[in-house]
Write a protein that holds these residues in place. Structure first.
Motif, mmCIF file in Angstrom:
data_model
loop_
_atom_site.group_PDB
_atom_site.id
_atom_site.type_symbol
_atom_site.label_atom_id
_atom_site.label_comp_id
_atom_site.label_asym_id
_atom_site.label_seq_id
_atom_site.Cartn_x
_atom_site.Cartn_y
_atom_site.Cartn_z
ATOM 1 N N LEU A 67 58.051 54.318 -5.227
ATOM 2 C CA LEU A 67 59.392 54.801 -5.550
ATOM 3 C C LEU A 67 59.601 56.228 -5.047
ATOM 4 C CD1 LEU A 67 59.874 53.354 -9.136
ATOM 5 C CD2 LEU A 67 61.316 52.889 -7.158
ATOM 6 N N ARG A 68 58.588 57.083 -5.199
ATOM 7 C CA ARG A 68 58.699 58.450 -4.680
ATOM 8 C C ARG A 68 58.837 58.445 -3.165
ATOM 9 N NH1 ARG A 68 54.566 59.694 -8.472
ATOM 10 N NH2 ARG A 68 53.059 59.783 -6.774
ATOM 11 N N TYR A 69 58.084 57.586 -2.494
ATOM 12 C CA TYR A 69 58.181 57.477 -1.037
ATOM 13 C C TYR A 69 59.579 57.025 -0.623
ATOM 14 C CZ TYR A 69 57.768 55.464 3.602
ATOM 15 O OH TYR A 69 57.991 55.149 4.924
ATOM 16 N N LEU A 70 60.094 56.016 -1.295
ATOM 17 C CA LEU A 70 61.414 55.502 -0.959
ATOM 18 C C LEU A 70 62.497 56.547 -1.225
ATOM 19 C CD1 LEU A 70 62.853 52.996 0.094
ATOM 20 C CD2 LEU A 70 63.076 52.218 -2.262
ATOM 21 N N ALA A 71 62.367 57.296 -2.310
ATOM 22 C CA ALA A 71 63.350 58.338 -2.623
ATOM 23 C C ALA A 71 63.327 59.436 -1.565
ATOM 24 C CB ALA A 71 63.063 58.937 -3.998
ATOM 25 N N ARG A 72 62.159 59.727 -1.043
ATOM 26 C CA ARG A 72 62.019 60.777 -0.034
ATOM 27 C C ARG A 72 62.546 60.329 1.326
ATOM 28 N NH1 ARG A 72 56.702 61.294 -0.413
ATOM 29 N NH2 ARG A 72 56.268 60.109 1.476
ATOM 30 N N THR A 73 62.301 59.083 1.704
ATOM 31 C CA THR A 73 62.639 58.623 3.042
ATOM 32 C C THR A 73 64.027 57.999 3.142
ATOM 33 O OG1 THR A 73 61.562 56.502 2.637
ATOM 34 C CG2 THR A 73 60.238 58.233 3.697
ATOM 35 N N ASN A 74 64.482 57.311 2.080
ATOM 36 C CA ASN A 74 65.772 56.624 2.131
ATOM 37 C C ASN A 74 66.411 56.652 0.737
ATOM 38 O OD1 ASN A 74 67.939 54.981 2.646
ATOM 39 N ND2 ASN A 74 66.751 53.410 3.700
ATOM 40 N N PRO A 75 67.071 57.763 0.388
ATOM 41 C CA PRO A 75 67.623 57.911 -0.972
ATOM 42 C C PRO A 75 68.624 56.824 -1.364
ATOM 43 C CG PRO A 75 67.704 59.994 0.211
ATOM 44 C CD PRO A 75 67.296 58.944 1.198
ATOM 45 N N GLU A 76 69.395 56.336 -0.397
ATOM 46 C CA GLU A 76 70.387 55.302 -0.720
ATOM 47 C C GLU A 76 69.700 53.997 -1.140
ATOM 48 O OE1 GLU A 76 73.696 53.605 -1.717
ATOM 49 O OE2 GLU A 76 73.604 55.699 -1.088
ATOM 50 N N LYS A 77 68.677 53.575 -0.394
ATOM 51 C CA LYS A 77 67.915 52.364 -0.756
ATOM 52 C C LYS A 77 67.210 52.550 -2.097
ATOM 53 C CE LYS A 77 67.947 49.089 2.376
ATOM 54 N NZ LYS A 77 68.364 47.737 2.079
ATOM 55 N N TYR A 78 66.746 53.781 -2.357
ATOM 56 C CA TYR A 78 66.088 54.086 -3.623
ATOM 57 C C TYR A 78 67.048 53.853 -4.786
ATOM 58 C CZ TYR A 78 64.400 57.016 -7.441
ATOM 59 O OH TYR A 78 64.017 57.490 -8.672
ATOM 60 N N ARG A 79 68.251 54.415 -4.691
ATOM 61 C CA ARG A 79 69.235 54.247 -5.764
ATOM 62 C C ARG A 79 69.605 52.779 -5.951
ATOM 63 N NH1 ARG A 79 70.737 59.297 -3.828
ATOM 64 N NH2 ARG A 79 72.152 58.497 -2.243
ATOM 65 N N GLU A 80 69.770 52.075 -4.849
ATOM 66 C CA GLU A 80 70.123 50.657 -4.922
ATOM 67 C C GLU A 80 68.992 49.848 -5.571
ATOM 68 O OE1 GLU A 80 70.555 46.938 -1.859
ATOM 69 O OE2 GLU A 80 71.110 48.923 -1.122
ATOM 70 N N THR A 81 67.755 50.143 -5.192
ATOM 71 C CA THR A 81 66.609 49.398 -5.709
ATOM 72 C C THR A 81 66.438 49.616 -7.207
ATOM 73 O OG1 THR A 81 65.513 49.580 -3.571
ATOM 74 C CG2 THR A 81 64.136 49.001 -5.440
ATOM 75 N N ILE A 82 66.492 50.869 -7.659
ATOM 76 C CA ILE A 82 66.298 51.099 -9.098
ATOM 77 C C ILE A 82 67.457 50.532 -9.914
ATOM 78 C CG2 ILE A 82 64.784 53.092 -8.828
ATOM 79 C CD1 ILE A 82 67.154 54.867 -9.556
#
Length: 89
Positions: A67-82
């Motif tokens: 999750l930290r990796y995804l938030a760092r590399t692609n914040p939009e996908k991170y928000r969508e995933t969580i």
């Protein structure tokens, strides 16, 4: 206690970038979330199962790293995933 193949394929289809995508962070996070839920229900019934408890802690740690990796590399996908998984409300 691996995830049932049918359920795993459904998760891959929902979160994957293609039908055979198993390596993207979104898919890995979704699979880990399902496995965490499965082990958590097992541990509610078997409170003294320390081996599976250790595995659960490792899975949660691995999911947090992804999750930290995804938030760092692609914040939009991170928000969508969580949001889709119902994590971090």
């Amino acid at each position: 206690m691996p995830l049932a193949p049918e359920k795993k394929q459904a998760v891959i289809k929902d979160f994957g970038r293609s039908d055979s995508d198993t390596g993207s962070p979104e898919v890995q996070i979704a699979i880990l979330t399902n496995r965490i839920a499965q082990v958590a229900t097992h541990l509610k019934a078997n409170k003294l199962d320390t081996h599976n408890r250790r595995g659960l802690v490792q899975m949660v740690s691995r999911r947090n790293k992804l999750l930290r990796y995804l938030a760092r590399t692609n914040p939009e996908k991170y928000r969508e995933t969580i949001k889709r998984l119902g994590l971090r409300k």
